[in-house]
Design a protein around this motif. Sequence first.
Motif, PDB file in Angstrom:
ATOM      1  N   THR A  59      47.619  54.985  25.016  1.00  0.00           N
ATOM      2  CA  THR A  59      47.106  56.127  23.891  1.00  0.00           C
ATOM      3  C   THR A  59      46.496  57.109  24.536  1.00  0.00           C
ATOM      4  O   THR A  59      45.941  57.982  24.089  1.00  0.00           O
ATOM      5  N   ASN A  60      46.698  57.331  25.982  1.00  0.00           N
ATOM      6  CA  ASN A  60      45.915  58.345  26.878  1.00  0.00           C
ATOM      7  C   ASN A  60      46.907  58.817  27.989  1.00  0.00           C
ATOM      8  O   ASN A  60      46.807  59.113  29.032  1.00  0.00           O
ATOM      9  N   ALA A  61      48.262  59.047  27.551  1.00  0.00           N
ATOM     10  CA  ALA A  61      49.362  59.298  28.622  1.00  0.00           C
ATOM     11  C   ALA A  61      49.093  60.688  29.332  1.00  0.00           C
ATOM     12  O   ALA A  61      49.724  60.737  30.499  1.00  0.00           O
ATOM     13  N   LEU A  62      48.432  61.467  28.803  1.00  0.00           N
ATOM     14  CA  LEU A  62      48.419  62.847  29.218  1.00  0.00           C
ATOM     15  C   LEU A  62      46.928  62.747  30.354  1.00  0.00           C
ATOM     16  O   LEU A  62      46.689  63.740  30.931  1.00  0.00           O
ATOM     17  N   ASP A  63      46.119  61.668  30.472  1.00  0.00           N
ATOM     18  CA  ASP A  63      45.183  61.582  31.243  1.00  0.00           C
ATOM     19  C   ASP A  63      45.540  61.657  32.620  1.00  0.00           C
ATOM     20  O   ASP A  63      46.666  61.135  32.777  1.00  0.00           O
ATOM     21  N   ALA A  64      44.689  62.020  33.558  1.00  0.00           N
ATOM     22  CA  ALA A  64      45.014  61.861  35.105  1.00  0.00           C
ATOM     23  C   ALA A  64      45.399  60.389  35.203  1.00  0.00           C
ATOM     24  O   ALA A  64      46.350  60.401  36.359  1.00  0.00           O
ATOM     25  N   ALA A  65      44.948  59.289  34.855  1.00  0.00           N
ATOM     26  CA  ALA A  65      45.195  58.035  35.220  1.00  0.00           C
ATOM     27  C   ALA A  65      45.475  57.425  34.018  1.00  0.00           C
ATOM     28  O   ALA A  65      44.623  56.353  33.649  1.00  0.00           O
ATOM     29  N   PRO A  66      46.438  57.430  33.333  1.00  0.00           N
ATOM     30  CA  PRO A  66      46.857  56.859  31.899  1.00  0.00           C
ATOM     31  C   PRO A  66      46.607  55.419  32.016  1.00  0.00           C
ATOM     32  O   PRO A  66      47.015  55.027  33.267  1.00  0.00           O
ATOM     33  N   THR A  67      46.133  54.651  30.898  1.00  0.00           N
ATOM     34  CA  THR A  67      46.178  52.952  30.933  1.00  0.00           C
ATOM     35  C   THR A  67      47.387  52.623  30.066  1.00  0.00           C
ATOM     36  O   THR A  67      47.861  53.222  29.164  1.00  0.00           O
ATOM     37  N   PHE A  68      48.143  51.621  30.444  1.00  0.00           N
ATOM     38  CA  PHE A  68      49.190  51.140  29.638  1.00  0.00           C
ATOM     39  C   PHE A  68      49.091  49.672  29.137  1.00  0.00           C
ATOM     40  O   PHE A  68      48.399  48.789  30.044  1.00  0.00           O
ATOM     41  N   THR A  69      49.124  49.033  28.065  1.00  0.00           N
ATOM     42  CA  THR A  69      49.062  47.832  27.584  1.00  0.00           C
ATOM     43  C   THR A  69      50.302  47.063  27.305  1.00  0.00           C
ATOM     44  O   THR A  69      51.098  47.722  26.380  1.00  0.00           O
ATOM     45  N   ARG A  70      50.722  45.888  27.595  1.00  0.00           N
ATOM     46  CA  ARG A  70      51.965  45.109  27.276  1.00  0.00           C
ATOM     47  C   ARG A  70      51.558  44.649  25.639  1.00  0.00           C
ATOM     48  O   ARG A  70      50.840  43.717  25.499  1.00  0.00           O
ATOM     49  N   THR A  71      52.325  45.327  24.923  1.00  0.00           N
ATOM     50  CA  THR A  71      52.215  44.959  23.509  1.00  0.00           C
ATOM     51  C   THR A  71      53.326  44.059  22.979  1.00  0.00           C
ATOM     52  O   THR A  71      53.435  43.212  22.016  1.00  0.00           O
ATOM     53  N   GLN A  72      54.561  43.908  23.846  1.00  0.00           N
ATOM     54  CA  GLN A  72      55.664  42.960  23.547  1.00  0.00           C
ATOM     55  C   GLN A  72      56.262  42.469  24.768  1.00  0.00           C
ATOM     56  O   GLN A  72      56.762  43.179  25.682  1.00  0.00           O
ATOM     57  N   ALA A  73      55.786  41.062  24.981  1.00  0.00           N
ATOM     58  CA  ALA A  73      56.419  40.429  26.136  1.00  0.00           C
ATOM     59  C   ALA A  73      57.974  40.210  25.967  1.00  0.00           C
ATOM     60  O   ALA A  73      58.334  39.762  24.958  1.00  0.00           O
ATOM     61  N   LEU A  74      58.739  40.503  26.985  1.00  0.00           N
ATOM     62  CA  LEU A  74      60.024  40.109  27.016  1.00  0.00           C
ATOM     63  C   LEU A  74      60.565  39.505  28.514  1.00  0.00           C
ATOM     64  O   LEU A  74      59.828  39.885  29.437  1.00  0.00           O
ATOM     65  N   PRO A  75      61.555  38.646  28.185  1.00  0.00           N
ATOM     66  CA  PRO A  75      62.239  37.924  29.514  1.00  0.00           C
ATOM     67  C   PRO A  75      62.465  38.942  30.538  1.00  0.00           C
ATOM     68  O   PRO A  75      62.759  40.092  30.372  1.00  0.00           O
ATOM     69  N   ASP A  76      62.510  38.500  31.860  1.00  0.00           N
ATOM     70  CA  ASP A  76      63.209  39.320  32.987  1.00  0.00           C
ATOM     71  C   ASP A  76      64.363  39.513  32.569  1.00  0.00           C
ATOM     72  O   ASP A  76      65.133  39.050  31.705  1.00  0.00           O
ATOM     73  N   PHE A  77      64.955  40.729  33.003  1.00  0.00           N
ATOM     74  CA  PHE A  77      66.277  41.177  33.093  1.00  0.00           C
ATOM     75  C   PHE A  77      66.469  41.469  31.479  1.00  0.00           C
ATOM     76  O   PHE A  77      67.672  41.466  31.061  1.00  0.00           O
ATOM     77  N   THR A  78      65.836  42.052  30.874  1.00  0.00           N
ATOM     78  CA  THR A  78      65.884  42.486  29.168  1.00  0.00           C
ATOM     79  C   THR A  78      66.087  43.979  29.441  1.00  0.00           C
ATOM     80  O   THR A  78      64.855  44.816  29.721  1.00  0.00           O
ATOM     81  N   ASN A  79      67.036  44.634  29.175  1.00  0.00           N
ATOM     82  CA  ASN A  79      67.416  46.116  28.935  1.00  0.00           C
ATOM     83  C   ASN A  79      67.097  46.595  27.681  1.00  0.00           C
ATOM     84  O   ASN A  79      67.822  46.452  26.761  1.00  0.00           O
ATOM     85  N   VAL A  80      65.941  47.298  27.485  1.00  0.00           N
ATOM     86  CA  VAL A  80      65.452  47.992  26.244  1.00  0.00           C
ATOM     87  C   VAL A  80      65.827  49.324  26.315  1.00  0.00           C
ATOM     88  O   VAL A  80      65.234  50.186  27.200  1.00  0.00           O
ATOM     89  N   LYS A  81      66.306  49.958  25.195  1.00  0.00           N
ATOM     90  CA  LYS A  81      66.348  51.310  24.906  1.00  0.00           C
ATOM     91  C   LYS A  81      65.493  51.885  23.626  1.00  0.00           C
ATOM     92  O   LYS A  81      65.506  50.990  22.713  1.00  0.00           O
ATOM     93  N   LEU A  82      64.769  52.837  23.751  1.00  0.00           N
ATOM     94  CA  LEU A  82      64.117  53.090  22.602  1.00  0.00           C
ATOM     95  C   LEU A  82      64.236  54.399  22.090  1.00  0.00           C
ATOM     96  O   LEU A  82      64.657  55.371  22.798  1.00  0.00           O
ATOM     97  N   ALA A  83      64.043  54.655  20.885  1.00  0.00           N
ATOM     98  CA  ALA A  83      64.180  56.057  20.085  1.00  0.00           C
ATOM     99  C   ALA A  83      63.206  55.913  18.943  1.00  0.00           C
ATOM    100  O   ALA A  83      62.630  55.064  18.596  1.00  0.00           O
ATOM    101  N   ILE A  84      62.554  57.172  18.582  1.00  0.00           N
ATOM    102  CA  ILE A  84      61.510  57.548  17.821  1.00  0.00           C
ATOM    103  C   ILE A  84      61.909  58.389  16.615  1.00  0.00           C
ATOM    104  O   ILE A  84      62.634  59.274  16.851  1.00  0.00           O
TER     105      ILE A  84
END
Length: 357
Positions: free
Chosen positions: A322-347
């Motif tokens: 929620t602060n991607a433009l900050d000098a040091a943005p923070t990220f939170t994992r909202t959906q855990a996925l198994p290793d080797f899961t290839n995700v594509k996103l569109a909004i």
Amino acid sequence: MRPLSRSFFALTQVFLLITLSASAPTTRPALDTKEKEPFSESPAQRFIENLPATANLPRSTNRGASVPAFQPQLAVPGPAWSALGPFPIPNGQTQNRVDPVSGRVSAIAIHPTNPLIAYVGAAQGGVYRTLDGGTTWTQLMDNASSTVIGTPLAIGAITIDPTNSSNVLVGTGEGNLSADSFFGSGFYIITGADGGSPVVNGPYNLRASDNADIFTGRSIVSIVVDPANHNNVFCATSSGVGGLVASAYSTLPPRGLYRTTNAFDGVAAIGTPGWTRLSVAASETNAITTAAVVDPGNTNNMVCAIYSQSGTGTTGGIYMSTNALDAAPTFTRTQALPDFTNVKLAINNVAGGTIAD
């Protein structure tokens, strides 16, 4: 006359056994009508419901109807698709096989106000532009400058500048993790892309801290531009290979999510864009980032996906900031996925900012 089969006799014996069992007298003593017998379901000793029949049944208006035995399949309206090509080359494989193949499309961008204008990226064929809805196509990347290695014709991402639709940002390298997904030669900006004299600017690959090349040998699979300031650009990077026999480049920059705050300095001839790698998952310092999107109304709201190969299953998944433009943005994992899961996103902003994966 054919003799009766054994199965017939077996069935006859079973039938007789059932008949005899049903007609055999029970040895259970008569029930005392004055005493209630406890109910047991195994086996059932009496019906649960044993009420007397209704004396006067009400009249019914239901006279029956004839209906199909199967539910009719409803036709669901949807878009009509027409194959535009490229069409298979009979012997397009280059090693050990002769199967018909065709070039695959790895990126598409549609003009925001004119649907006749579109840009299509090919896995190893460059960027093609149409101004007439696909009737004719023009190649835009044939003359692009390249780095010491890699190809500007392997396309991983195309994004139209939301502040100026004549600018098209191109990420090279096809990051689809196959044995012929070639790495690219970096990040480009095409100015005047929808006009008669487009200019390919780049590649712009330098890390802000030390001018190291952080895109050559990798693949840019997603480009996000701040709708409020096109100098703020994010790139997600993945792996790629090169050569007839697939092999990685000898120098491999860290993969991940990168950001620049001066993307158009090179185009304006006032400097060179500098990139900084953002920390999405602290323990993942070289994680493939397969996609990134931002809220069109607020670039601080960013979602990205990590393709983890850690083997622990603890870092792969969907992350949000929620602060991607900050000098040091923070990220939170909202959906855990198994290793080797290839995700594509569109909004999609039509429904108020819906993210699809």
